[in-house]
Design a protein around this motif. Structure first.
Motif, PDB file in Angstrom:
ATOM      1  N   ARG A 113       0.860  -1.195   0.000  1.00  0.00           N
ATOM      2  CA  ARG A 113       0.000   0.000   0.000  1.00  0.00           C
ATOM      3  C   ARG A 113       0.887   1.232   0.000  1.00  0.00           C
ATOM      4  O   ARG A 113       1.814   1.333   0.806  1.00  0.00           O
ATOM      5  CB  ARG A 113      -0.905   0.030   1.236  1.00  0.00           C
ATOM      6  N   GLU A 115       1.263   4.048   1.376  1.00  0.00           N
ATOM      7  CA  GLU A 115       0.885   4.879   2.510  1.00  0.00           C
ATOM      8  C   GLU A 115       2.101   5.681   2.958  1.00  0.00           C
ATOM      9  O   GLU A 115       3.225   5.350   2.618  1.00  0.00           O
ATOM     10  CB  GLU A 115       0.434   4.002   3.675  1.00  0.00           C
ATOM     11  N   GLY A 120       5.354   0.953  12.334  1.00  0.00           N
ATOM     12  CA  GLY A 120       4.205   0.051  12.254  1.00  0.00           C
ATOM     13  C   GLY A 120       3.381   0.223  10.990  1.00  0.00           C
ATOM     14  O   GLY A 120       2.374  -0.440  10.807  1.00  0.00           O
ATOM     15  N   ARG A 121       3.803   1.151  10.122  1.00  0.00           N
ATOM     16  CA  ARG A 121       3.083   1.297   8.844  1.00  0.00           C
ATOM     17  C   ARG A 121       4.092   1.328   7.703  1.00  0.00           C
ATOM     18  O   ARG A 121       4.944   2.205   7.647  1.00  0.00           O
ATOM     19  CB  ARG A 121       2.231   2.552   8.832  1.00  0.00           C
ATOM     20  N   TYR A 122       3.977   0.370   6.829  1.00  0.00           N
ATOM     21  CA  TYR A 122       4.962   0.194   5.771  1.00  0.00           C
ATOM     22  C   TYR A 122       4.283   0.117   4.413  1.00  0.00           C
ATOM     23  O   TYR A 122       3.068  -0.020   4.322  1.00  0.00           O
ATOM     24  CB  TYR A 122       5.772  -1.095   6.020  1.00  0.00           C
ATOM     25  N   PHE A 125       4.162  -4.934   3.640  1.00  0.00           N
ATOM     26  CA  PHE A 125       4.012  -5.492   4.982  1.00  0.00           C
ATOM     27  C   PHE A 125       3.409  -6.883   4.841  1.00  0.00           C
ATOM     28  O   PHE A 125       2.951  -7.269   3.771  1.00  0.00           O
ATOM     29  CB  PHE A 125       3.115  -4.593   5.846  1.00  0.00           C
ATOM     30  N   GLN A 127       0.808 -10.012   6.299  1.00  0.00           N
ATOM     31  CA  GLN A 127      -0.388 -10.318   7.080  1.00  0.00           C
ATOM     32  C   GLN A 127      -0.578 -11.830   7.152  1.00  0.00           C
ATOM     33  O   GLN A 127      -0.328 -12.537   6.184  1.00  0.00           O
ATOM     34  CB  GLN A 127      -1.654  -9.743   6.433  1.00  0.00           C
ATOM     35  N   ARG A 258     -14.004   0.019   9.011  1.00  0.00           N
ATOM     36  CA  ARG A 258     -12.705  -0.399   8.534  1.00  0.00           C
ATOM     37  C   ARG A 258     -12.600   0.030   7.088  1.00  0.00           C
ATOM     38  O   ARG A 258     -13.589   0.201   6.414  1.00  0.00           O
ATOM     39  CB  ARG A 258     -12.533  -1.910   8.742  1.00  0.00           C
ATOM     40  N   LEU A 260     -12.388  -0.926   4.264  1.00  0.00           N
ATOM     41  CA  LEU A 260     -12.710  -1.809   3.146  1.00  0.00           C
ATOM     42  C   LEU A 260     -14.225  -1.828   3.027  1.00  0.00           C
ATOM     43  O   LEU A 260     -14.934  -1.834   4.022  1.00  0.00           O
ATOM     44  CB  LEU A 260     -12.167  -3.216   3.428  1.00  0.00           C
ATOM     45  N   ALA A 280      -3.706  -0.786  15.589  1.00  0.00           N
ATOM     46  CA  ALA A 280      -4.489  -1.936  15.129  1.00  0.00           C
ATOM     47  C   ALA A 280      -3.562  -3.110  14.814  1.00  0.00           C
ATOM     48  O   ALA A 280      -2.637  -2.979  14.011  1.00  0.00           O
ATOM     49  CB  ALA A 280      -5.295  -1.560  13.894  1.00  0.00           C
ATOM     50  N   VAL A 281      -3.778  -4.228  15.486  1.00  0.00           N
ATOM     51  CA  VAL A 281      -2.971  -5.419  15.155  1.00  0.00           C
ATOM     52  C   VAL A 281      -3.696  -6.307  14.164  1.00  0.00           C
ATOM     53  O   VAL A 281      -3.129  -7.279  13.679  1.00  0.00           O
ATOM     54  CB  VAL A 281      -2.565  -6.250  16.392  1.00  0.00           C
ATOM     55  N   GLY A 282      -4.950  -5.998  13.891  1.00  0.00           N
ATOM     56  CA  GLY A 282      -5.659  -6.788  12.894  1.00  0.00           C
ATOM     57  C   GLY A 282      -7.152  -6.566  12.997  1.00  0.00           C
ATOM     58  O   GLY A 282      -7.649  -5.987  13.963  1.00  0.00           O
ATOM     59  N   GLY A 283      -7.832  -7.036  11.975  1.00  0.00           N
ATOM     60  CA  GLY A 283      -9.271  -6.865  11.990  1.00  0.00           C
ATOM     61  C   GLY A 283      -9.920  -7.803  11.000  1.00  0.00           C
ATOM     62  O   GLY A 283      -9.243  -8.460  10.211  1.00  0.00           O
ATOM     63  N   ALA A 305      -7.585 -10.407   8.921  1.00  0.00           N
ATOM     64  CA  ALA A 305      -6.161 -10.289   8.610  1.00  0.00           C
ATOM     65  C   ALA A 305      -5.462  -9.640   9.791  1.00  0.00           C
ATOM     66  O   ALA A 305      -5.972  -8.668  10.368  1.00  0.00           O
ATOM     67  CB  ALA A 305      -5.952  -9.453   7.357  1.00  0.00           C
ATOM     68  N   GLY A 307      -1.734  -8.047  11.151  1.00  0.00           N
ATOM     69  CA  GLY A 307      -0.456  -7.512  10.669  1.00  0.00           C
ATOM     70  C   GLY A 307       0.725  -8.159  11.378  1.00  0.00           C
ATOM     71  O   GLY A 307       0.823  -8.108  12.600  1.00  0.00           O
ATOM     72  N   ARG A 310       3.106  -5.590  13.151  1.00  0.00           N
ATOM     73  CA  ARG A 310       2.458  -5.044  14.367  1.00  0.00           C
ATOM     74  C   ARG A 310       2.435  -6.078  15.475  1.00  0.00           C
ATOM     75  O   ARG A 310       2.610  -5.752  16.644  1.00  0.00           O
ATOM     76  CB  ARG A 310       1.033  -4.611  14.038  1.00  0.00           C
TER      77      ARG A 310
HETATM   78  P1  AMP Z   1      -6.535  -4.203   6.873  1.00  0.00           P
HETATM   79  O1  AMP Z   1      -6.237  -5.124   5.737  1.00  0.00           O
HETATM   80  O2  AMP Z   1      -6.412  -2.763   6.503  1.00  0.00           O
HETATM   81  O3  AMP Z   1      -7.766  -4.560   7.594  1.00  0.00           O
HETATM   82  O4  AMP Z   1      -5.357  -4.415   7.910  1.00  0.00           O
HETATM   83  C1  AMP Z   1      -5.272  -5.507   8.769  1.00  0.00           C
HETATM   84  C2  AMP Z   1      -4.045  -5.348   9.629  1.00  0.00           C
HETATM   85  O5  AMP Z   1      -2.890  -5.346   8.824  1.00  0.00           O
HETATM   86  C3  AMP Z   1      -3.990  -4.038  10.371  1.00  0.00           C
HETATM   87  O6  AMP Z   1      -4.703  -4.110  11.573  1.00  0.00           O
HETATM   88  C4  AMP Z   1      -2.512  -3.894  10.611  1.00  0.00           C
HETATM   89  O7  AMP Z   1      -2.128  -4.687  11.706  1.00  0.00           O
HETATM   90  C5  AMP Z   1      -1.915  -4.473   9.363  1.00  0.00           C
HETATM   91  N1  AMP Z   1      -1.599  -3.410   8.385  1.00  0.00           N
HETATM   92  C6  AMP Z   1      -2.443  -2.784   7.525  1.00  0.00           C
HETATM   93  N2  AMP Z   1      -1.783  -1.875   6.778  1.00  0.00           N
HETATM   94  C7  AMP Z   1      -0.497  -1.931   7.168  1.00  0.00           C
HETATM   95  C8  AMP Z   1       0.699  -1.240   6.768  1.00  0.00           C
HETATM   96  N3  AMP Z   1       0.686  -0.311   5.810  1.00  0.00           N
HETATM   97  N4  AMP Z   1       1.857  -1.561   7.404  1.00  0.00           N
HETATM   98  C9  AMP Z   1       1.891  -2.512   8.366  1.00  0.00           C
HETATM   99  N5  AMP Z   1       0.805  -3.191   8.769  1.00  0.00           N
HETATM  100  C10 AMP Z   1      -0.365  -2.918   8.185  1.00  0.00           C
END
Ligand code: AMP
Length: 419
Positions: A113, A115, A120-122, A125, A127, A258, A260, A280-283, A305, A307, A310
């Motif tokens: 992504r 971003e 913690g944001r890359y 990354f 999952q 979220r 999505l 957020a560690v996941g959702g 998913a 992370g 994280r």
């Molecule tokens: P998502 O797919 O957006 O629901 O993300 C699920 C989990 O993936 C999040 O809660 C984070 O733990 C991890 N995650 C999402 N985006 C990133 C990112 N850019 N870098 C690192 N971890 C991420």
């Protein structure tokens, strides 16, 4: 230092990190495997259309975070930003709806992504994800949530919190979105310009806003949880009851959104107090409409998913298993081709016998070789001078014995560990 570096927002996984990741992977395989989830791998890139249709045109991911490129033949491809749409594409493509349902799948893959990078944001990354496709019941959602909590527990994630909500069905949501959009339009003077610009595209995002004034305005906004149709409310009650029964604590968060678009009914997110801003560690959530939206038969589904980076950050320092070195082969007579050959052969045979064995490869003198063996934590060192006569040094006991070459491996197998 060379000016060549890993691209911004990406990182190298060095051996020590790889060891921690391998431990996490083992936990995921054990926990998800025990619940009947099979591993799936999908391609690193997919047709851009899959994400546009699957993740949703109005989401941040599709609007500004996708790495898209022309495949050379005029087709737009995108590095996968998430795993659910690809797994659903595979489910449809391979006719998995004809298999006994639900089809339970898990993955550990990297995602991309564009971003703004921070701790913690890359931009690349990893999952761990799990999807249960073909089951509509609340038990599936509860099972998925519990498995996720089990993974966090095994990974050592500290200060874990679960937030839970339900989005109802697409229809309830559509009606609610209209109601919410009307509320937002009526209160535009209490909203940030960015939120106003998104009202008609995605009004739910207003709950997500960082802006203080918007947050204040949203406190009196209508709540989707209050608008659920009776069967959706019942479904949600059952999810909650199952989590209660499992002893999992959660906080209801009616404003949970979220990034999505495909979710319906149950929605959840895990955070860790051990993380900073990116907590957020996941959702996960239920996405009953997605398979149909991608051209498959109407199919209920739910998934999550987590992370990887994280989880590792939220677990803090953890003991990492170190590699065992059973045997280090040192060459005393470095000028002797026969000694070299004998050492090379011994290391290979030791590995084939199930031992971990390393051979001196850097041209050190004997003293340097013994020092290196010690640094590696080698259990035994075979010192090869005369190829017919090997000195086997037990690094723990400190004693050294002269033995025939063919006796080295059996001695180690008896003395150190049975492979
Ligand atoms: P998502 O797919 O957006 O629901 O993300 C699920 C989990 O993936 C999040 O809660 C984070 O733990 C991890 N995650 C999402 N985006 C990133 C990112 N850019 N870098 C690192 N971890 C991420």
């Amino acid at each position: 230092m060379s000016s060549l570096q890993a691209p911004r927002g990406t990182f190298d996984v060095l051996p020590a990190d790889a060891a921690r990741r391998a431990v996490l992977e083992t936990h995921a395989r054990r926990i998800l495997g025990a619940a009947g989830y099979g591993r799936i791998e999908t391609p690193t890139y997919e047709a851009t259309e899959l994400f546009a249709r699957g993740v949703g045109e109005a989401t941040d991911i599709v609007q500004k975070e996708m790495y898209s490129f022309d495949d050379g033949g005029g087709r737009s491809m995108t590095l996968r930003p998430e795993g659910t749409a690809p797994v659903c594409r595979a489910y449809i493509e391979h006719g998995m709806h004809k298999q006994p349902q639900p089809v339970k799948l898990w993955y550990l893959s990297s995602f991309f992504r564009a971003e703004a990078p921070q701790k913690g944001r890359y931009r690349q990354f990893w999952q761990v994800g799990a999807e249960a496709i073909g089951a509509a019941g609340p038990e599936t959602d509860a099972e998925l949530i519990i498995l996720m909590a089990d993974l966090y527990r095994a990974a050592g994630v500290r200060d874990l919190h679960l937030r839970l909500s339900s989005l109802g069905t697409a229809e309830t949501r559509r009606e609610y979105r209209e109601e919410l959009a009307a509320y937002l339009h009526a209160h535009e003077d209490g909203l940030s310009p960015e939120v106003i610009s998104r009202i008609d595209l995605n009004p739910m995002r207003a709950f997500d806003a960082d802006d203080r004034r918007t947050q204040e305005t949203m406190r009196s906004a209508p709540i989707l949880l209050d608008r659920l149709a009776p069967e959706d409310a019942e479904h949600f009650e059952r999810v909650k009851a199952l989590l209660d029964e499992a002893g999992l604590t959660y906080q209801l968060d009616p404003a949970l959104v979220r990034g999505l678009d495909y979710y319906a009914r149950t929605l959840w997110e895990f955070t860790s107090g051990a993380l900073g801003a990116q907590s957020a560690v996941g959702g996960g959530g239920r996405y009953d409409g997605l398979i149909e939206q991608l051209g498959g038969p109407p199919t209920p589904a739910s998934g999550w998913a987590a992370g990887v980076e994280r989880m590792l950050l939220a677990a803090g320092e953890q003991p990492v298993p170190t590699d065992v070195v059973d045997l280090f082969v040192a060459i005393a007579a470095r000028d002797s081709p026969q000694a070299q050959d004998a050492g090379f052969k011994l290391a290979n045979e030791a590995r084939r016998a199930g031992l971990s064995a390393q051979l001196e490869l850097a041209g050190r003198g004997l003293k340097g070789q013994l020092k290196h063996a010690d640094r590696l934590g080698a259990r035994y060192v075979a010192i090869i001078g005369d190829p017919m006569q090997i000195s086997l040094k037990d690094m723990e006991a400190g004693d050294q014995t002269e033995i025939a070459p063919e006796a080295v491996i059996p001695t180690i197998l008896r003395g150190s560990r049975v492979a």
